[in-house]
Design a protein around this motif. Structure first.
Motif, PDB file in Angstrom:
ATOM      1  N   GLY A  23       4.755 -16.132   6.403  1.00  0.00           N
ATOM      2  CA  GLY A  23       3.949 -16.141   5.193  1.00  0.00           C
ATOM      3  C   GLY A  23       2.689 -16.971   5.320  1.00  0.00           C
ATOM      4  O   GLY A  23       2.532 -17.776   6.228  1.00  0.00           O
ATOM      5  N   SER A  24       1.783 -16.737   4.389  1.00  0.00           N
ATOM      6  CA  SER A  24       0.562 -17.522   4.219  1.00  0.00           C
ATOM      7  C   SER A  24       0.143 -17.312   2.779  1.00  0.00           C
ATOM      8  O   SER A  24       0.651 -16.397   2.109  1.00  0.00           O
ATOM      9  CB  SER A  24      -0.546 -17.055   5.172  1.00  0.00           C
ATOM     10  N   LEU A  25      -0.752 -18.115   2.287  1.00  0.00           N
ATOM     11  CA  LEU A  25      -1.183 -17.959   0.900  1.00  0.00           C
ATOM     12  C   LEU A  25      -1.719 -16.553   0.656  1.00  0.00           C
ATOM     13  O   LEU A  25      -1.378 -15.911  -0.344  1.00  0.00           O
ATOM     14  CB  LEU A  25      -2.237 -19.012   0.557  1.00  0.00           C
ATOM     15  N   ALA A  26      -2.525 -16.063   1.565  1.00  0.00           N
ATOM     16  CA  ALA A  26      -3.123 -14.738   1.385  1.00  0.00           C
ATOM     17  C   ALA A  26      -2.075 -13.637   1.521  1.00  0.00           C
ATOM     18  O   ALA A  26      -2.023 -12.708   0.702  1.00  0.00           O
ATOM     19  CB  ALA A  26      -4.241 -14.525   2.395  1.00  0.00           C
ATOM     20  N   ALA A  27      -1.236 -13.739   2.541  1.00  0.00           N
ATOM     21  CA  ALA A  27      -0.228 -12.700   2.768  1.00  0.00           C
ATOM     22  C   ALA A  27       0.795 -12.672   1.632  1.00  0.00           C
ATOM     23  O   ALA A  27       1.223 -11.600   1.193  1.00  0.00           O
ATOM     24  CB  ALA A  27       0.464 -12.935   4.108  1.00  0.00           C
ATOM     25  N   ASN A  28       1.177 -13.836   1.144  1.00  0.00           N
ATOM     26  CA  ASN A  28       2.144 -13.898   0.052  1.00  0.00           C
ATOM     27  C   ASN A  28       1.614 -13.225  -1.204  1.00  0.00           C
ATOM     28  O   ASN A  28       2.319 -12.466  -1.869  1.00  0.00           O
ATOM     29  CB  ASN A  28       2.494 -15.356  -0.290  1.00  0.00           C
ATOM     30  N   GLU A  29       0.371 -13.524  -1.531  1.00  0.00           N
ATOM     31  CA  GLU A  29      -0.224 -12.942  -2.737  1.00  0.00           C
ATOM     32  C   GLU A  29      -0.317 -11.424  -2.620  1.00  0.00           C
ATOM     33  O   GLU A  29       0.013 -10.697  -3.564  1.00  0.00           O
ATOM     34  CB  GLU A  29      -1.615 -13.533  -2.987  1.00  0.00           C
ATOM     35  N   ALA A  30      -0.720 -10.952  -1.460  1.00  0.00           N
ATOM     36  CA  ALA A  30      -0.837  -9.504  -1.263  1.00  0.00           C
ATOM     37  C   ALA A  30       0.534  -8.836  -1.373  1.00  0.00           C
ATOM     38  O   ALA A  30       0.673  -7.768  -1.994  1.00  0.00           O
ATOM     39  CB  ALA A  30      -1.464  -9.215   0.097  1.00  0.00           C
ATOM     40  N   LEU A  31       1.554  -9.452  -0.787  1.00  0.00           N
ATOM     41  CA  LEU A  31       2.888  -8.872  -0.812  1.00  0.00           C
ATOM     42  C   LEU A  31       3.453  -8.842  -2.226  1.00  0.00           C
ATOM     43  O   LEU A  31       3.955  -7.807  -2.685  1.00  0.00           O
ATOM     44  CB  LEU A  31       3.815  -9.687   0.099  1.00  0.00           C
ATOM     45  N   VAL A  32       3.356  -9.964  -2.923  1.00  0.00           N
ATOM     46  CA  VAL A  32       3.915 -10.019  -4.276  1.00  0.00           C
ATOM     47  C   VAL A  32       3.196  -9.043  -5.204  1.00  0.00           C
ATOM     48  O   VAL A  32       3.839  -8.337  -6.001  1.00  0.00           O
ATOM     49  CB  VAL A  32       3.855 -11.460  -4.835  1.00  0.00           C
ATOM     50  N   LYS A  33       1.895  -8.974  -5.107  1.00  0.00           N
ATOM     51  CA  LYS A  33       1.155  -8.044  -5.978  1.00  0.00           C
ATOM     52  C   LYS A  33       1.507  -6.594  -5.665  1.00  0.00           C
ATOM     53  O   LYS A  33       1.616  -5.762  -6.581  1.00  0.00           O
ATOM     54  CB  LYS A  33      -0.348  -8.294  -5.844  1.00  0.00           C
ATOM     55  N   ALA A  34       1.713  -6.273  -4.394  1.00  0.00           N
ATOM     56  CA  ALA A  34       2.108  -4.913  -4.031  1.00  0.00           C
ATOM     57  C   ALA A  34       3.499  -4.593  -4.575  1.00  0.00           C
ATOM     58  O   ALA A  34       3.750  -3.482  -5.061  1.00  0.00           O
ATOM     59  CB  ALA A  34       2.083  -4.748  -2.520  1.00  0.00           C
ATOM     60  N   LEU A  35       4.393  -5.576  -4.517  1.00  0.00           N
ATOM     61  CA  LEU A  35       5.735  -5.376  -5.066  1.00  0.00           C
ATOM     62  C   LEU A  35       5.674  -5.208  -6.581  1.00  0.00           C
ATOM     63  O   LEU A  35       6.347  -4.337  -7.144  1.00  0.00           O
ATOM     64  CB  LEU A  35       6.636  -6.564  -4.707  1.00  0.00           C
ATOM     65  N   GLN A  36       4.873  -6.018  -7.238  1.00  0.00           N
ATOM     66  CA  GLN A  36       4.746  -5.912  -8.691  1.00  0.00           C
ATOM     67  C   GLN A  36       4.177  -4.562  -9.105  1.00  0.00           C
ATOM     68  O   GLN A  36       4.639  -3.959 -10.080  1.00  0.00           O
ATOM     69  CB  GLN A  36       3.882  -7.065  -9.219  1.00  0.00           C
ATOM     70  N   GLN A  37       3.201  -4.077  -8.362  1.00  0.00           N
ATOM     71  CA  GLN A  37       2.633  -2.763  -8.667  1.00  0.00           C
ATOM     72  C   GLN A  37       3.673  -1.668  -8.466  1.00  0.00           C
ATOM     73  O   GLN A  37       3.793  -0.743  -9.276  1.00  0.00           O
ATOM     74  CB  GLN A  37       1.409  -2.515  -7.786  1.00  0.00           C
ATOM     75  N   GLY A  38       4.435  -1.760  -7.398  1.00  0.00           N
ATOM     76  CA  GLY A  38       5.464  -0.769  -7.137  1.00  0.00           C
ATOM     77  C   GLY A  38       6.548  -0.773  -8.186  1.00  0.00           C
ATOM     78  O   GLY A  38       7.023   0.288  -8.624  1.00  0.00           O
ATOM     79  N   LEU A  39       6.941  -1.962  -8.642  1.00  0.00           N
ATOM     80  CA  LEU A  39       7.987  -2.072  -9.652  1.00  0.00           C
ATOM     81  C   LEU A  39       7.475  -1.666 -11.029  1.00  0.00           C
ATOM     82  O   LEU A  39       8.249  -1.200 -11.870  1.00  0.00           O
ATOM     83  CB  LEU A  39       8.536  -3.501  -9.684  1.00  0.00           C
ATOM     84  N   ALA A  40       6.175  -1.822 -11.260  1.00  0.00           N
ATOM     85  CA  ALA A  40       5.604  -1.374 -12.531  1.00  0.00           C
ATOM     86  C   ALA A  40       5.646   0.148 -12.610  1.00  0.00           C
ATOM     87  O   ALA A  40       5.877   0.724 -13.680  1.00  0.00           O
ATOM     88  CB  ALA A  40       4.170  -1.873 -12.664  1.00  0.00           C
ATOM     89  N   ALA A  41       5.431   0.798 -11.461  1.00  0.00           N
ATOM     90  CA  ALA A  41       5.454   2.257 -11.426  1.00  0.00           C
ATOM     91  C   ALA A  41       6.872   2.807 -11.468  1.00  0.00           C
ATOM     92  O   ALA A  41       7.115   3.878 -12.030  1.00  0.00           O
ATOM     93  CB  ALA A  41       4.746   2.755 -10.166  1.00  0.00           C
ATOM     94  N   ALA A  42       7.797   2.055 -10.876  1.00  0.00           N
ATOM     95  CA  ALA A  42       9.200   2.498 -10.836  1.00  0.00           C
ATOM     96  C   ALA A  42      10.093   1.283 -11.037  1.00  0.00           C
ATOM     97  O   ALA A  42      10.541   0.661 -10.070  1.00  0.00           O
ATOM     98  CB  ALA A  42       9.513   3.180  -9.502  1.00  0.00           C
TER      99      ALA A  42
END
Length: 261
Positions: A23-42
Motif C-alpha cells: 500500500g501507499s497513500l495514493a494506491a490506497n485511495e485509488a483502491l478504496v474509491k474503486a471499491l466504493q464505486q463498484g459497491l455503489a453500482a452493485a
C-alpha cells in the motif's frame, strides 16, 4: 439459513481483504474509491473488511467514513493493554481509528514472529474484551498435510483459543488458511477446504453448540476471482480471507459478488 435458538436467521458471509505489507497513500485511495464505486453500482449482501497496515489507519478511517459497506480491520493486535511493548498496537489504539476486525495468528505471524497458540489465544481475548472481532487463523503446513496431521494441527490451534475464550467463542471469526496455499498460487480444492471447515465447525459445536452454526469460518488459501464461487458454495465456507486479490479492485469485487450468491 442457520438455526439459532430455534429461530431461522440469515448468516451473512464475510469477505476480508488482507493487504499484508502493501500500500501507499495514493494506491490506497485509488483502491478504496474503486471499491466504493463498484459497491455503489452493485451493493453487496455480505460483510466486507479491509485489513490494512497500521500506518494507514487514519487515511482508511477517513476514506471509509459514512460508508457502511466496508469496515476497517487490523492485521495484528497486542495482547497487552499498554506499556513497554515497542512496535505493538493495543486494542484501545485500534478502536481510536474505528477498527472493527483484527487478524490474529496469521501463519506469517506464527512463522516469522514465533507466535504460539497461547499468544494467539491471548490476542483473541484482548480483541474480544474491547469489542473488536478477531479473525483467528488456523492452518497446516505442507509437511503436516502430507503426514496426515491436518486435523490434529487445526484442532490444536483452535482448541487453545477456545480454552481461553470459551465463554464468548461465538463472537470470533475463524479463518482456515492452509499454509501451503498462501501466496503460492496453490489452492485447496473445494472438497479439501470443506472437509477441514467441517472439522472446525464440529469443534465449535462442541464448545458452543447453540451458536456454532452462526460462527463464520473463512477460507484463506489463495482465494481469487476464478475460484471464489466454487469455494463459497461449500456448506461450511462462510467467506474468505483474501490476500493478493484484495489489492485489485475488479478481482475483490468479483469475490464479493460471488459471496452474495
Amino acid at each position: 439459513m442457520v438455526t439459532d435458538n430455534n429461530t431461522m436467521t440469515t448468516k451473512k458471509k464475510l469477505i476480508a481483504g488482507n493487504w499484508k505489507m502493501n500500500g501507499s497513500l495514493a494506491a490506497n485511495e485509488a483502491l478504496v474509491k474503486a471499491l466504493q464505486q463498484g459497491l455503489a453500482a452493485a451493493p453487496a449482501s455480505c460483510d466486507i473488511a479491509l485489513c490494512a497496515p497500521a500506518p494507514y489507519f487514519a487515511q482508511l478511517q477517513s476514506l471509509l467514513a459514512g460508508s457502511g459497506a466496508m469496515a476497517l480491520g487490523a492485521q495484528d493486535i497486542s495482547a497487552h493493554p499498554q506499556g513497554a511493548f515497542t512496535g505493538e498496537h493495543s486494542a484501545a489504539m485500534l478502536k481510536d481509528f474505528g477498527v472493527r476486525y483484527a487478524i490474529v495468528g496469521h501463519s506469517e505471524r506464527r512463522q516469522y514472529h514465533g507466535e504460539t497458540d497461547d499468544a494467539v489465544a491471548a490476542k483473541t481475548a484482548a480483541a474480544l474484551a474491547n469489542g473488536i472481532t478477531p479473525i483467528v487463523c488456523v492452518g497446516e503446513t505442507l509437511a503436516e498435510r502430507e503426514a496426515g496431521r491436518t486435523e490434529e494441527v487445526v484442532k490444536r490451534q483452535l482448541a487453545a483459543v477456545i480454552h481461553v475464550n470459551g465463554h464468548c467463542i461465538s463472537e470470533i471469526v475463524v479463518a482456515y488458511e492452509p499454509v501451503w496455499a498462501i501466496g503460492t498460487g496453490k489452492t485447496a480444492t473445494p472438497e479439501q477446504a470443506q472437509a477441514v471447515h467441517a472439522v472446525l465447525r464440529a469443534q465449535l459445536h462442541h464448545a458452543a453448540s447453540e451458536h456454532a452454526a452462526g460462527i463464520c469460518i473463512l477460507y484463506g488459501g489463495s482465494m481469487n476471482a476464478a475460484n471464489a464461487a466454487q469455494l463459497l458454495a461449500q456448506p461450511d465456507i462462510d467467506g474468505g480471507l483474501i490476500g493478493g486479490a484484495s489489492l485489485k479492485a475488479p478481482d475483490f469485487l468479483q469475490i464479493i459478488s460471488a459471496a452474495a450468491r
